[in-house]
Design an enzyme around this catalytic site. Structure first.
Site: not given
Length: 372
Positions: A136, A190, A216, A246
């Protein structure tokens, strides 16, 4: 040669699990030729908000070979950090400085990188190949590559979803010049569910599988360097670092295993930090309290900015002494949010003091808080 490569992958997979990884898969650098166009589209839409580094590194980010032309295989690894309990009820506790699950324990970059280096060293010894590890901090599109490697799929919230870890999965990558057999990609699973989209308090998803960081709360509380925009302060509630909404509502979480990784475990002191105590932290105390956690990278001024938003949202006048003290803080980020919190908690008092406080304030953004 094929059997030898299969044996190497098996050894690596077993060692990865022993090191604490919960997911392992191999893909090739050309497995997602769609990434360049998708990245360009997101950048053109401005969905990266103030994260200019995404634009600046776009040419290297668009494909693994752009970052390292010699790469032939990519090993993607996941570490489960699933919490013991659903974090959403904590949003109803205004006295809590609510920190996202991923940041409640030791900084995952440090933990994962050490494990990746050990695994990459094993690969180099077995094959003589070159290796590079990423967690990351480099322009690598980990989530679609993890999907291609079979670890899971990118959900409609854009986060990787795993059958073993739900939406709670840290990712790391090993790039190598070794030619390893690839795993099959994981299909998107999903279905018709939209819970992650529906729960978002700021409507940050312009469409399924698309996230607009300009709306966000995780972006504003972690990445954003200025004042929290007025329209997002009330929705922040008591979120002082990150947002789990979420992730936490994903139905796949109920099938996931709780993490038992001691090195990634939440610190109870961070998980249950009282907002009043956090408002009292000076810079040295902040750095000591959040040592080795992702929160420390935020810096004390931005953290206090977020805590003052939480105080203003609390409706509790008990925070007024801390708010009044922080009106004199050296950082305009803190002073500006202290003005907002004062106006939320003691409107009449704030109006009575408006002229005096404006007269002594030099920062234009802090002055502007009196007229918002």
């Amino acid at each position: 040669m094929s059997a030898e490569r299969e044996n190497i992958v098996t050894e690596l997979r077993d060692r990865a699990l022993a090191l604490g990884f919960s997911s392992f898969g191999v893909t090739h650098p050309d497995s997602r030729p769609d990434l360049a166009a998708k990245l360009r589209g997101a950048l053109d839409q401005g969905w990266h908000a103030g994260m200019d580094w995404m634009e600046e590194t776009g040419d290297r980010r668009k494909s693994p070979a752009s970052l390292w032309p010699d790469v032939r295989s990519i090993i993607m690894l996941g570490a489960n950090y699933g919490p013991a309990e659903n974090p959403l009820p904590r949003l109803a506790e205004p006295g809590l400085a609510n920190v996202s699950v991923y940041a409640q324990g030791r900084d995952y970059h440090e933990v994962i990188k050490g494990r990746l280096k050990e695994l990459a060293g094993l690969l180099a010894r077995r094959t003589g190949a070159e290796v590079k590890v990423f967690v990351d901090t480099a322009p690598v599109m980990e989530k679609p590559l993890a999907e291609a490697a079979g670890l899971g799929w990118q959900g409609k919230h854009s986060v990787l979803v795993s059958r073993e870890a739900g939406s709670w999965l840290f990712l790391g990558a090993i790039f190598t010049t070794a030619d390893l057999p690839a795993d099959l990609p994981h299909p998107e699973s999903c279905g018709t569910c939209t819970r992650c989209l529906d729960v978002c308090p700021t409507d940050a998803f312009p469409a399924p599988f698309r996230l607009d960081a300009r709306k966000c709360l995780a972006y504003y509380s972690v990445e954003h360097k200025g004042q929290i925009p007025l329209e997002f302060r009330k929705p922040m509630g008591n979120r002082v670092f990150g947002c789990d909404d979420c992730l936490a509502v994903c139905p796949w979480n109920k099938f996931a295993r709780q993490s038992h990784d001691d090195k990634l475990a939440a610190r109870e002191t961070v998980k249950s930090a009282p907002l009043a105590d956090m408002l009292a932290l000076d810079d040295a105390a902040f750095r000591a309290f959040f040592a080795q956690t992702p929160v420390k990278r935020l810096g004390s001024a931005r953290f206090l900015r977020n805590c003052l938003v939480a105080a203003g949202n609390s409706g509790d006048a008990a925070y007024l002494p801390a708010v009044n003290r922080l009106l004199g803080h050296s950082s305009p980020l803190v002073r500006g949010m202290a003005v907002w919190a004062l106006r939320q908690l003691a409107g009449e008092e704030a109006e009575a003091r408006r002229a005096d406080l404006i007269a002594t304030e030099q920062d234009p953004d802090v002055k502007a808080e009196w007229i918002n």
